[in-house]
Design a protein around this motif. Structure first.
Motif, short mmCIF file in Angstrom:
data_model
loop_
_atom_site.label_atom_id
_atom_site.label_comp_id
_atom_site.label_asym_id
_atom_site.label_seq_id
_atom_site.Cartn_x
_atom_site.Cartn_y
_atom_site.Cartn_z
N ILE A 119 0.94 -1.22 -0.13
CA ILE A 119 0.08 0.08 -0.07
C ILE A 119 0.86 1.23 0.05
O ILE A 119 0.67 2.33 -0.80
N ALA A 120 1.91 1.37 0.84
CA ALA A 120 2.54 2.56 1.05
C ALA A 120 3.88 2.30 1.99
O ALA A 120 3.89 1.52 2.62
N GLN A 121 4.84 3.28 1.63
CA GLN A 121 6.11 3.28 2.55
C GLN A 121 6.01 4.94 2.82
O GLN A 121 6.36 5.65 2.21
N VAL A 122 5.62 4.97 4.11
CA VAL A 122 5.55 6.28 4.89
C VAL A 122 6.66 6.59 5.68
O VAL A 122 7.28 5.91 6.35
N VAL A 123 7.17 7.91 5.24
CA VAL A 123 8.33 8.26 5.95
C VAL A 123 7.81 8.99 7.15
O VAL A 123 7.07 10.17 7.10
N VAL A 124 8.39 8.85 8.45
CA VAL A 124 7.76 9.55 9.57
C VAL A 124 9.10 10.03 10.21
O VAL A 124 10.02 9.73 10.55
N ASN A 125 8.72 11.48 10.59
CA ASN A 125 9.84 12.27 11.05
C ASN A 125 9.53 12.20 12.53
O ASN A 125 8.70 13.13 13.20
N LEU A 126 10.12 11.43 13.09
CA LEU A 126 10.21 11.31 14.63
C LEU A 126 11.35 12.22 15.64
O LEU A 126 11.20 12.44 16.87
N ASN A 127 12.27 12.59 14.84
CA ASN A 127 13.40 13.19 15.47
C ASN A 127 13.72 14.51 14.77
O ASN A 127 14.39 14.42 14.11
N PRO A 128 12.94 15.58 15.01
CA PRO A 128 13.14 16.73 14.34
C PRO A 128 14.53 17.50 14.49
O PRO A 128 14.87 18.14 13.35
N LYS A 129 15.09 17.34 15.56
CA LYS A 129 16.74 17.70 15.59
C LYS A 129 17.46 16.81 14.51
O LYS A 129 18.57 17.32 14.42
N GLY A 130 17.36 15.66 14.32
CA GLY A 130 18.19 14.64 13.69
C GLY A 130 19.28 14.08 14.44
O GLY A 130 19.69 14.70 15.76
N ARG A 131 19.58 12.77 14.33
CA ARG A 131 20.61 12.17 15.14
C ARG A 131 21.89 12.43 14.84
O ARG A 131 22.45 12.60 13.73
N GLU A 286 5.28 17.32 14.21
CA GLU A 286 3.92 17.95 14.51
C GLU A 286 2.60 17.49 14.42
O GLU A 286 1.76 17.76 15.37
N GLU A 287 2.54 16.51 13.79
CA GLU A 287 1.42 15.79 13.31
C GLU A 287 1.03 14.56 14.33
O GLU A 287 0.09 14.54 14.94
N VAL A 288 2.26 13.71 14.36
CA VAL A 288 2.39 12.58 15.17
C VAL A 288 3.06 12.49 16.27
O VAL A 288 2.98 11.50 17.03
N GLY A 289 3.75 13.42 16.67
CA GLY A 289 4.58 13.22 18.11
C GLY A 289 6.05 12.95 17.62
O GLY A 289 6.24 12.57 16.44
N SER A 290 6.83 13.22 18.46
CA SER A 290 8.22 12.48 18.40
C SER A 290 8.72 11.62 19.60
O SER A 290 7.82 11.37 20.28
N THR A 291 10.11 11.28 19.43
CA THR A 291 10.46 10.30 20.24
C THR A 291 10.43 11.06 21.65
O THR A 291 10.21 10.46 22.60
N ASP A 292 10.70 12.51 21.62
CA ASP A 292 10.81 13.23 23.03
C ASP A 292 9.52 13.03 23.56
O ASP A 292 9.36 12.85 24.70
N THR A 293 8.25 13.39 22.84
CA THR A 293 7.04 13.52 23.35
C THR A 293 6.36 11.97 23.79
O THR A 293 5.92 11.75 24.79
N ALA A 294 6.99 10.99 22.92
CA ALA A 294 6.81 9.60 23.47
C ALA A 294 7.54 9.27 24.57
O ALA A 294 6.72 8.60 25.74
N VAL A 295 8.74 9.67 24.98
CA VAL A 295 9.16 9.33 26.38
C VAL A 295 8.58 9.97 27.36
O VAL A 295 8.40 9.63 28.46
N ALA A 296 8.10 11.12 27.19
CA ALA A 296 7.23 12.00 28.22
C ALA A 296 6.11 11.22 28.48
O ALA A 296 5.61 11.18 29.79
#
Length: 403
Positions: A119-131, A286-296
């Protein structure tokens, strides 16, 4: 004989289910869960252990003696096959993965589910600052690979009410309703008078009053559908649909095109509360959250005891692609994000989702914050979070142990 043993005092009718055990052994036993009542699984989400080259969990007999990628796919293959067998024909699977195995996982999913069911290969931006630790680019994305159990029967709805904004509908009617103008002309040149003969017909419109009709009226002009270059086109609506729709759904307007001024017909596309918009294949933090918000999120319920959880926003978007009574399975449950997200989604839309979270009793690292917080096994974190989240929403949790 291996079986799923219920905890004493499991509540009847629980819609949050936790199962402790190796998923390869657990998956074939899931149909026996009383909570399922014989229902197949509608939606699968997994976040399997990422293969960074430093070893990974579930390094079981499926992968011993094999190369790095081969061992990883050998570990995952039988688990995907077992999950596929649990799924309804209308079901779909979402798999989170990073760059290390995305190519191999895509090929593996092609084999297990069939290339035609991609169906799709979705790109998810979970780390806005970058590793920042790598030698080259600062990676700030992962992927979601999405496959149908059977594309012809798939019930996945790739739209969302949350993607719709007022900015998409810049026009305001005199009665206060917001809308946007869409050409009634079909803009696809494959649709033309030769291929769609019944849609090549004249309409009558008055650019002063805006009125449109299928028959002449005072002050109206005859309008044929044409492309911007003047070549013949067709309308998107039949004459019957034009007559059936409310009069203010269409409007006649004067516009200036490549060949000068002309009169054309437009649809007023209205904004309404249940309006949905197709999901794109890039999901931002901004739409789905980040690793930081997930940790919180995990910290707020059970402490800072999990390094890289997924945010509930990501899972809520996945859940939104299926009806609100779906059976949802996560057999690499990790911190329990999927079960938590199902509780949040039910609270928001009144749904009755049944979420099943499976996690193995893998030991936490001796010097880790999880061990310091009293969690000897990762599965204890999963269960603790699910119970804490359920308590917030006044829900019940049923637990089972493989034994």
């Amino acid at each position: 004989m291996t079986e799923l043993r219920p905890d004493a005092g499991n509540p009847a009718g629980a819609r949050t289910v936790f199962v402790e055990g190796d998923n390869l052994d657990v998956l074939p036993l899931l149909p026996k869960l009383p909570e399922l009542e014989g229902r197949p699984v509608d939606l699968v989400y997994i976040d399997p252990p990422y293969n960074t080259g430093n070893g990974f969990a579930y390094a079981d007999k499926q992968g011993y003696g094999r190369g790095r990628h081969e061992a990883w796919t050998a570990m995952l293959r039988p688990r995907l096959e077992a999950a596929r067998d649990l799924m309804a024909p209308s079901g779909a699977i979402f798999v989170s993965i990073d760059d290390n195995e995305v190519a191999h996982l895509r090929l593996l999913l092609d084999e297990v589910f069939g290339e035609r069911n991609f169906i799709a290969q979705v790109v998810v931006n979970l780390n806005p600052k970058g590793r920042q630790l790598g030698p080259f680019f600062a990676t700030n994305h992962e992927y979601l690979l999405v496959y149908a159990r059977s594309l012809a029967a798939c019930a996945l709805d790739p739209t969302s009410t949350h993607e719709v904004t007022e900015a998409d509908f810049p026009q305001v009617h005199e009665d206060g309703r917001r809308f946007r103008h869409l050409p009634l002309r079909n803009t696809n040149k494959k649709s033309n008078p030769e291929t769609c003969r019944t849609l090549a017909y004249p309409l009558w419109g008055d650019p002063v009053s805006g009125r449109v009709a299928t028959t002449p009226f005072d002050g109206a002009r005859e309008i044929w559908p044409v492309f911007g270059d003047g070549s013949p086109a067709v309308w998107r609506w039949s004459t019957r649909l034009v007559d059936e729709r409310p009069a203010d759904d269409l409007v006649c307007r004067t516009l200036r095109g490549r060949l000068g001024e002309r009169v054309d017909v437009f649809q007023r596309d209205w904004l309404h509360p249940d309006r949905r918009k197709k999901l794109r294949t890039i999901w931002t933090h901004e739409e789905v959250g980040s690793t930081d918000t997930a940790v919180a999120e995990v910290k707020a319920l059970v402490g800072k005891v999990f390094e890289s959880p997924k945010p509930t926003g990501l899972l809520r978007r996945v859940l939104e692609t299926y009806p609100d009574d779906a059976v949802v399975l996560d057999f690499f449950a990790g911190s329990g994000t999927t079960g938590h997200a199902a509780l949040l989604a039910d609270a928001a839309d009144g749904g009755t989702r049944l979420s099943i979270s499976v996690n193995a009793p893998e030991e936490t690292r001796p010097a880790s914050p999880a061990r310091a917080a009293g969690f000897a096994r990762v599965s204890e974190i999963t269960e603790a979070r699910l119970r804490a989240a359920a308590a917030v929403h006044g829900a019940a949790v049923a637990a089972y142990r493989l034994g």
